[in-house]
Design a protein around this motif. Structure first.
Motif, mmCIF file in Angstrom:
data_model
loop_
_atom_site.group_PDB
_atom_site.id
_atom_site.type_symbol
_atom_site.label_atom_id
_atom_site.label_comp_id
_atom_site.label_asym_id
_atom_site.label_seq_id
_atom_site.Cartn_x
_atom_site.Cartn_y
_atom_site.Cartn_z
ATOM 1 N N GLN A 196 0.823 -1.205 0.000
ATOM 2 C CA GLN A 196 0.000 0.000 0.000
ATOM 3 C C GLN A 196 0.862 1.263 0.000
ATOM 4 O O GLN A 196 0.526 2.253 -0.644
ATOM 5 N N VAL A 197 1.970 1.221 0.709
ATOM 6 C CA VAL A 197 2.904 2.357 0.709
ATOM 7 C C VAL A 197 3.462 2.553 -0.692
ATOM 8 O O VAL A 197 3.565 3.686 -1.184
ATOM 9 N N GLN A 198 3.818 1.456 -1.346
ATOM 10 C CA GLN A 198 4.347 1.536 -2.716
ATOM 11 C C GLN A 198 3.306 2.135 -3.659
ATOM 12 O O GLN A 198 3.634 2.982 -4.492
ATOM 13 N N ILE A 199 2.055 1.711 -3.534
ATOM 14 C CA ILE A 199 0.979 2.267 -4.366
ATOM 15 C C ILE A 199 0.824 3.756 -4.086
ATOM 16 O O ILE A 199 0.669 4.558 -5.013
ATOM 17 N N ALA A 200 0.895 4.146 -2.822
ATOM 18 C CA ALA A 200 0.779 5.565 -2.470
ATOM 19 C C ALA A 200 1.921 6.372 -3.091
ATOM 20 O O ALA A 200 1.706 7.486 -3.596
ATOM 21 N N ASP A 218 -0.227 4.184 -14.150
ATOM 22 C CA ASP A 218 -1.564 3.600 -13.989
ATOM 23 C C ASP A 218 -1.525 2.089 -14.155
ATOM 24 O O ASP A 218 -2.152 1.356 -13.397
ATOM 25 N N LYS A 219 -0.779 1.617 -15.167
ATOM 26 C CA LYS A 219 -0.657 0.175 -15.387
ATOM 27 C C LYS A 219 0.022 -0.505 -14.204
ATOM 28 O O LYS A 219 -0.392 -1.571 -13.765
ATOM 29 N N GLU A 220 1.083 0.117 -13.689
ATOM 30 C CA GLU A 220 1.812 -0.471 -12.566
ATOM 31 C C GLU A 220 0.930 -0.551 -11.325
ATOM 32 O O GLU A 220 0.902 -1.572 -10.629
ATOM 33 N N ILE A 221 0.180 0.513 -11.069
ATOM 34 C CA ILE A 221 -0.728 0.526 -9.919
ATOM 35 C C ILE A 221 -1.807 -0.540 -10.093
ATOM 36 O O ILE A 221 -2.108 -1.298 -9.164
ATOM 37 N N ALA A 222 -2.374 -0.631 -11.290
ATOM 38 C CA ALA A 222 -3.422 -1.617 -11.544
ATOM 39 C C ALA A 222 -2.887 -3.038 -11.379
ATOM 40 O O ALA A 222 -3.562 -3.898 -10.815
ATOM 41 N N SER A 223 -1.665 -3.289 -11.851
ATOM 42 C CA SER A 223 -1.107 -4.637 -11.723
ATOM 43 C C SER A 223 -0.851 -4.992 -10.262
ATOM 44 O O SER A 223 -1.015 -6.143 -9.869
#
Length: 138
Positions: free
Chosen positions: A24-28, A83-88
């Motif tokens: 979650q930190v990485q996504i943030a 966006d692709k990285e977050i979605a994956s």
């Protein structure tokens, strides 16, 4: 459940929770990067607008405009990649949960397969009433 199994389960849950928090930190962080690039794109559009306003009558206007478009397109591509990285990352979390649920629960039967096979075949038994009426008999 003895203490060692309980302790092991608590460690697994803590490890899983820490891993999930890290993801979650990485996504943030990726979202922050996306916001930063979005600001850069807004600035690029503003600069492009100013360029157009002040240079429209110049001979090399088109070449300069093409460079602004190229810069903006690169920023759009960076955002699309984020966006692709977050979605994956999000999809992989869901897949992990589905897989984990499946692996933790072994396949069980309410009735043992041997019991099912030993029962008489109800489809081959004759019924007293026909399933469909023959309308041609009247």
């Amino acid at each position: 459940m003895d203490f060692s199994k309980f302790s092991k389960k608590v460690q697994e849950v803590a490890s899983s929770t820490a891993k999930k928090a890290g993801e979650q930190v990485q996504i943030a962080k990726l979202q922050i990067d996306k916001t930063t690039i979005g600001k850069e794109m807004t600035d690029a559009f503003t600069a492009f607008g100013k360029y157009c306003y002040f240079n429209m009558d110049k001979e090399d206007f088109i070449e300069g405009a093409k460079q602004y478009k190229k810069d903006i397109d690169e920023l759009k591509l960076k955002i699309a990649n984020l966006d692709k990285e977050i979605a994956s990352m999000r999809v992989s979390d869901e897949e992990k949960e589905i897989t984990a649920d499946f692996e933790e629960k072994p396949l069980t039967f309410e009735t043992e397969p041997a019991e099912i096979l030993s029962q008489p075949d109800i489809c081959s038994q004759q019924t007293e009433q026909p399933l469909f009426e023959d309308k041609n008999q009247n």
